[in-house]
Design a protein around this motif. Structure first.
Motif, short mmCIF file in Angstrom:
data_model
loop_
_atom_site.label_atom_id
_atom_site.label_comp_id
_atom_site.label_asym_id
_atom_site.label_seq_id
_atom_site.Cartn_x
_atom_site.Cartn_y
_atom_site.Cartn_z
N MET A 9 74.91 -39.19 62.25
CA MET A 9 75.29 -38.99 60.87
C MET A 9 74.21 -38.21 60.12
O MET A 9 74.52 -37.29 59.40
CB MET A 9 75.55 -40.35 60.22
CG MET A 9 76.14 -40.23 58.85
SD MET A 9 77.78 -39.52 58.95
CE MET A 9 78.58 -40.39 57.70
N LEU A 10 72.95 -38.55 60.31
CA LEU A 10 71.86 -37.85 59.66
C LEU A 10 71.85 -36.39 60.07
O LEU A 10 71.70 -35.51 59.23
CB LEU A 10 70.52 -38.51 59.99
CG LEU A 10 69.28 -37.78 59.48
CD1 LEU A 10 69.30 -37.75 57.95
CD2 LEU A 10 68.03 -38.43 59.98
N ILE A 11 72.04 -36.10 61.35
CA ILE A 11 72.02 -34.72 61.84
C ILE A 11 73.13 -33.91 61.18
O ILE A 11 72.91 -32.79 60.77
CB ILE A 11 72.14 -34.67 63.38
CG1 ILE A 11 70.97 -35.40 64.03
CG2 ILE A 11 72.26 -33.26 63.88
CD1 ILE A 11 69.61 -34.81 63.71
N VAL A 12 74.30 -34.49 61.04
CA VAL A 12 75.41 -33.79 60.38
C VAL A 12 75.01 -33.47 58.94
O VAL A 12 75.23 -32.37 58.46
CB VAL A 12 76.70 -34.64 60.42
CG1 VAL A 12 77.78 -34.01 59.57
CG2 VAL A 12 77.16 -34.82 61.85
N ASN A 13 74.38 -34.42 58.26
CA ASN A 13 73.95 -34.18 56.88
C ASN A 13 72.91 -33.06 56.82
O ASN A 13 72.93 -32.26 55.91
CB ASN A 13 73.38 -35.45 56.26
CG ASN A 13 74.45 -36.49 56.00
OD1 ASN A 13 75.61 -36.15 55.88
ND2 ASN A 13 74.07 -37.74 55.94
N LEU A 14 72.02 -33.00 57.78
CA LEU A 14 71.04 -31.93 57.82
C LEU A 14 71.73 -30.58 57.95
O LEU A 14 71.35 -29.61 57.31
CB LEU A 14 70.06 -32.11 58.98
CG LEU A 14 69.00 -33.18 58.83
CD1 LEU A 14 68.21 -33.30 60.12
CD2 LEU A 14 68.07 -32.87 57.68
N TYR A 63 66.88 -28.59 60.84
CA TYR A 63 67.73 -29.06 61.94
C TYR A 63 67.42 -28.30 63.22
O TYR A 63 67.26 -28.89 64.29
CB TYR A 63 69.21 -28.88 61.57
CG TYR A 63 70.14 -29.19 62.71
CD1 TYR A 63 70.46 -30.51 63.02
CD2 TYR A 63 70.67 -28.17 63.49
CE1 TYR A 63 71.30 -30.80 64.08
CE2 TYR A 63 71.50 -28.45 64.56
CZ TYR A 63 71.81 -29.76 64.85
OH TYR A 63 72.63 -30.04 65.91
N GLU A 64 67.28 -26.98 63.12
CA GLU A 64 66.97 -26.17 64.30
C GLU A 64 65.59 -26.52 64.86
O GLU A 64 65.41 -26.57 66.08
CB GLU A 64 67.05 -24.68 63.95
CG GLU A 64 68.47 -24.21 63.73
CD GLU A 64 68.57 -22.80 63.16
OE1 GLU A 64 67.52 -22.11 63.07
OE2 GLU A 64 69.69 -22.40 62.82
N TYR A 88 62.30 -29.11 68.96
CA TYR A 88 61.27 -30.10 69.27
C TYR A 88 61.75 -31.01 70.41
O TYR A 88 61.04 -31.21 71.39
CB TYR A 88 60.93 -30.92 68.02
CG TYR A 88 59.99 -32.05 68.30
CD1 TYR A 88 58.62 -31.81 68.46
CD2 TYR A 88 60.44 -33.36 68.42
CE1 TYR A 88 57.74 -32.84 68.72
CE2 TYR A 88 59.57 -34.39 68.68
CZ TYR A 88 58.22 -34.13 68.83
OH TYR A 88 57.36 -35.16 69.10
N PHE A 89 62.95 -31.55 70.30
CA PHE A 89 63.45 -32.47 71.33
C PHE A 89 63.82 -31.74 72.62
O PHE A 89 63.65 -32.29 73.71
CB PHE A 89 64.61 -33.32 70.79
CG PHE A 89 64.12 -34.40 69.86
CD1 PHE A 89 63.41 -35.48 70.36
CD2 PHE A 89 64.35 -34.33 68.50
CE1 PHE A 89 62.94 -36.48 69.52
CE2 PHE A 89 63.88 -35.31 67.66
CZ PHE A 89 63.17 -36.39 68.16
N LYS A 90 64.27 -30.52 72.52
CA LYS A 90 64.53 -29.72 73.72
C LYS A 90 63.23 -29.48 74.48
O LYS A 90 63.17 -29.61 75.71
CB LYS A 90 65.18 -28.39 73.35
CG LYS A 90 65.51 -27.52 74.55
CD LYS A 90 66.16 -26.22 74.12
CE LYS A 90 66.44 -25.38 75.35
NZ LYS A 90 66.95 -24.06 75.00
N ILE A 143 58.15 -29.92 63.51
CA ILE A 143 59.47 -29.83 62.88
C ILE A 143 59.41 -28.93 61.66
O ILE A 143 60.36 -28.21 61.36
CB ILE A 143 60.01 -31.24 62.56
CG1 ILE A 143 60.43 -31.92 63.88
CG2 ILE A 143 61.15 -31.19 61.56
CD1 ILE A 143 60.72 -33.40 63.76
N LEU A 144 58.26 -28.90 60.99
CA LEU A 144 58.09 -28.02 59.83
C LEU A 144 57.70 -26.59 60.22
O LEU A 144 57.50 -25.75 59.36
CB LEU A 144 57.05 -28.61 58.88
CG LEU A 144 57.45 -29.90 58.18
CD1 LEU A 144 56.29 -30.46 57.38
CD2 LEU A 144 58.67 -29.68 57.28
N GLY A 145 57.57 -26.34 61.53
CA GLY A 145 57.32 -24.98 61.99
C GLY A 145 55.88 -24.64 62.33
O GLY A 145 55.55 -23.48 62.57
#
Length: 140
Positions: free
Chosen positions: A1-6, A17-18, A23-25, A111-113
């Motif tokens: 749900m959070l990811i969809v909101n992002l 989101y990207e 990061y997880f990939k 995550i912030l780049g």
């Protein structure tokens, strides 16, 4: 749900989101965002441009830290991000006591780049245990 909101939050949220996806990939592909003591020492000796970020308590930083390290206790990191102290075009090495909090900080920075990794084992289980050089400071 959070990811969809992002994903539905506009361009800035899409970029976050990207970054989260990347990061997880990277984690799944074996990138653990760690640098060991010997690798870090070699980079320092070679004169590689690094931003060493020590997030331990000031009194512990003052007792000994890696030469050239910038000090910002964990709660201050967000303030320094907002003030532009860290740059996205430099390698940030985050240092804490054992690596746990540094790992969390690295996650946020990535995550912030930012290009960031944490010192494996931190100062207690890494740098000091390996008898790497430290610099002490004193306010008196």
């Amino acid at each position: 749900m959070l990811i969809v909101n992002l994903r539905d939050g506009g361009d800035e949220m899409e970029a976050i989101y990207e970054s989260v996806e990347k990061y997880f990939k990277d984690l799944r592909n074996g990138c653990n965002n760690l640098i060991d003591c010997q690798q870090l020492k070699e980079k320092i000796v070679a004169g590689e441009k690094l931003f060493l970020l020590d997030i331990r308590k000031k009194e512990d930083y003052d007792k000994g830290h890696i030469e050239g390290a910038f000090h910002a206790e964990w709660p201050e990191v967000w303030d320094f991000i907002q003030e532009g102290v860290f740059r996205k075009d430099e390698k940030i090495i985050v240092i804490c006591y054992t690596g746990q909090t540094a790992g969390q900080t690295v996650s946020i920075l990535k995550i912030l780049g930012y290009d960031a990794c944490s010192l494996k084992g931190g100062m207690n289980n890494g740098w000091n245990k390996e008898d790497m050089p430290i610099q002490a400071s004193c306010s008196t």
